[in-house]
Design a protein around this motif. Structure first.
Motif, PDB file in Angstrom:
ATOM      1  N   VAL A   6     101.407   2.907  92.501  1.00 36.91           N
ATOM      2  CA  VAL A   6     101.955   3.875  93.456  1.00 36.91           C
ATOM      3  C   VAL A   6     102.950   4.789  92.740  1.00 36.91           C
ATOM      4  CG1 VAL A   6     103.443   4.126  95.484  1.00 36.91           C
ATOM      5  CG2 VAL A   6     101.549   2.489  95.523  1.00 36.91           C
ATOM      6  N   ASP A  10      98.936   7.002  91.949  1.00 37.90           N
ATOM      7  CA  ASP A  10      97.540   6.591  92.107  1.00 37.90           C
ATOM      8  C   ASP A  10      97.204   6.646  93.600  1.00 37.90           C
ATOM      9  OD1 ASP A  10      95.147   5.217  92.483  1.00 37.90           O
ATOM     10  OD2 ASP A  10      95.648   3.620  91.071  1.00 37.90           O
ATOM     11  N   PRO A  11      96.346   7.604  94.021  1.00 37.20           N
ATOM     12  CA  PRO A  11      96.069   7.734  95.449  1.00 37.20           C
ATOM     13  C   PRO A  11      95.378   6.519  96.059  1.00 37.20           C
ATOM     14  CG  PRO A  11      94.620   9.159  94.180  1.00 37.20           C
ATOM     15  CD  PRO A  11      95.622   8.589  93.220  1.00 37.20           C
ATOM     16  N   MET A  14      98.051   4.032  96.798  1.00 36.67           N
ATOM     17  CA  MET A  14      98.830   4.474  97.962  1.00 36.67           C
ATOM     18  C   MET A  14      98.074   4.195  99.252  1.00 36.67           C
ATOM     19  SD  MET A  14     100.368   8.057  96.657  1.00 36.67           S
ATOM     20  CE  MET A  14     101.369   8.148  95.191  1.00 36.67           C
ATOM     21  N   ARG A  15      96.758   4.452  99.237  1.00 37.87           N
ATOM     22  CA  ARG A  15      95.950   4.164 100.425  1.00 37.87           C
ATOM     23  C   ARG A  15      95.925   2.668 100.707  1.00 37.87           C
ATOM     24  NH1 ARG A  15      90.853   2.800  99.865  1.00 37.87           N
ATOM     25  NH2 ARG A  15      90.442   4.304  98.216  1.00 37.87           N
ATOM     26  N   TYR A  33     102.470   6.269 103.334  1.00 38.81           N
ATOM     27  CA  TYR A  33     101.636   6.077 102.148  1.00 38.81           C
ATOM     28  C   TYR A  33     100.266   6.736 102.286  1.00 38.81           C
ATOM     29  CZ  TYR A  33     105.139   3.166 100.031  1.00 38.81           C
ATOM     30  OH  TYR A  33     106.307   2.719  99.464  1.00 38.81           O
ATOM     31  N   ALA A  37      98.628   9.658  99.798  1.00 35.58           N
ATOM     32  CA  ALA A  37      97.292   9.541  99.223  1.00 35.58           C
ATOM     33  C   ALA A  37      96.421  10.724  99.625  1.00 35.58           C
ATOM     34  CB  ALA A  37      96.646   8.225  99.656  1.00 35.58           C
ATOM     35  N   ASP A  42      92.625  11.801  98.562  1.00 34.83           N
ATOM     36  CA  ASP A  42      91.881  10.590  98.914  1.00 34.83           C
ATOM     37  C   ASP A  42      91.216  10.763 100.286  1.00 34.83           C
ATOM     38  OD1 ASP A  42      91.653   7.775 100.200  1.00 34.83           O
ATOM     39  OD2 ASP A  42      91.925   7.362  98.067  1.00 34.83           O
ATOM     40  N   ALA A  45      91.923   8.077 102.915  1.00 38.38           N
ATOM     41  CA  ALA A  45      93.273   8.210 103.475  1.00 38.38           C
ATOM     42  C   ALA A  45      93.267   9.254 104.591  1.00 38.38           C
ATOM     43  CB  ALA A  45      94.276   8.582 102.393  1.00 38.38           C
TER      44      ALA A  45
END
Length: 85
Positions: A6, A10-11, A14-15, A33, A37, A42, A45
Protein backbone atom coordinates in the motif's frame (compact mmCIF):
# COMPACT_ATOMS: atom_id res chain seq x y z
CA UNK A 1 3.24 -7.40 3.78
CA UNK A 2 0.15 -5.65 2.46
CA UNK A 3 0.96 -2.34 4.18
CA UNK A 4 4.35 -2.18 2.41
CA UNK A 5 2.57 -2.69 -0.89
CA UNK A 6 0.00 0.00 0.00
CA UNK A 7 2.84 2.38 0.91
CA UNK A 8 4.36 1.64 -2.52
CA UNK A 9 1.05 2.69 -4.18
CA UNK A 10 0.10 -0.83 -5.29
CA UNK A 11 -3.55 -0.50 -6.37
CA UNK A 12 -4.26 -4.21 -5.94
CA UNK A 13 -3.03 -4.09 -2.34
CA UNK A 14 -5.15 -0.99 -1.71
CA UNK A 15 -8.21 -2.76 -3.11
CA UNK A 16 -7.50 -5.84 -1.01
CA UNK A 17 -7.16 -3.71 2.12
CA UNK A 18 -10.35 -1.84 1.24
CA UNK A 19 -12.18 -5.13 0.79
CA UNK A 20 -10.85 -6.38 4.11
CA UNK A 21 -12.04 -3.21 5.83
CA UNK A 22 -15.46 -3.61 4.23
CA UNK A 23 -15.79 -7.19 5.48
CA UNK A 24 -14.82 -5.97 8.95
CA UNK A 25 -17.68 -3.44 8.82
CA UNK A 26 -15.36 -0.42 8.45
CA UNK A 27 -17.12 1.16 5.48
CA UNK A 28 -15.33 4.50 5.78
CA UNK A 29 -11.95 2.74 5.75
CA UNK A 30 -13.10 0.63 2.82
CA UNK A 31 -14.07 3.75 0.91
CA UNK A 32 -10.69 5.35 1.62
CA UNK A 33 -8.62 2.47 0.27
CA UNK A 34 -10.94 1.61 -2.61
CA UNK A 35 -10.88 5.26 -3.70
CA UNK A 36 -7.08 5.29 -3.72
CA UNK A 37 -7.02 2.09 -5.79
CA UNK A 38 -9.59 3.47 -8.21
CA UNK A 39 -7.56 6.64 -8.77
CA UNK A 40 -4.67 4.35 -9.74
CA UNK A 41 -6.92 2.63 -12.30
CA UNK A 42 -8.07 -0.53 -10.53
CA UNK A 43 -11.31 -1.57 -12.29
CA UNK A 44 -12.46 -3.84 -9.48
CA UNK A 45 -12.03 -0.98 -6.99
CA UNK A 46 -14.29 1.15 -9.19
CA UNK A 47 -16.86 -1.64 -9.15
CA UNK A 48 -16.74 -1.94 -5.36
CA UNK A 49 -17.09 1.84 -5.04
CA UNK A 50 -20.22 1.68 -7.19
CA UNK A 51 -21.67 -0.77 -4.67
CA UNK A 52 -20.82 1.52 -1.75
CA UNK A 53 -22.65 4.37 -3.49
CA UNK A 54 -25.56 2.07 -4.28
CA UNK A 55 -25.94 0.92 -0.66
CA UNK A 56 -24.85 4.12 1.06
CA UNK A 57 -22.17 2.32 3.05
CA UNK A 58 -19.40 4.70 4.14
CA UNK A 59 -20.84 7.34 1.81
CA UNK A 60 -24.22 8.85 1.06
CA UNK A 61 -26.20 7.05 -1.62
CA UNK A 62 -25.43 8.71 -4.94
CA UNK A 63 -26.77 7.41 -8.24
CA UNK A 64 -24.51 9.65 -10.33
CA UNK A 65 -21.32 8.47 -8.60
CA UNK A 66 -22.55 4.87 -8.70
CA UNK A 67 -22.94 5.08 -12.48
CA UNK A 68 -19.59 6.84 -12.87
CA UNK A 69 -17.76 4.05 -11.04
CA UNK A 70 -19.69 1.35 -12.91
CA UNK A 71 -18.69 2.96 -16.20
CA UNK A 72 -15.05 3.22 -15.15
CA UNK A 73 -15.07 -0.43 -14.07
CA UNK A 74 -16.69 -1.48 -17.35
CA UNK A 75 -14.13 0.49 -19.36
CA UNK A 76 -11.46 -1.32 -17.34
CA UNK A 77 -12.90 -4.67 -18.39
CA UNK A 78 -14.98 -5.60 -15.34
CA UNK A 79 -17.70 -7.93 -16.69
CA UNK A 80 -20.22 -7.50 -13.83
CA UNK A 81 -19.99 -3.72 -14.20
CA UNK A 82 -20.83 -4.04 -17.89
CA UNK A 83 -23.79 -6.22 -17.02
CA UNK A 84 -25.15 -3.71 -14.48
CA UNK A 85 -25.02 -0.75 -16.85
Amino acid sequence: NIMKRVAANDPVAMRQLGTRRYLEGDYVGAFEYLSKAAVLGDAMAHYHLSLLYLMGEGVEKDETKKIYHLEEAAIGGHAKARHHL
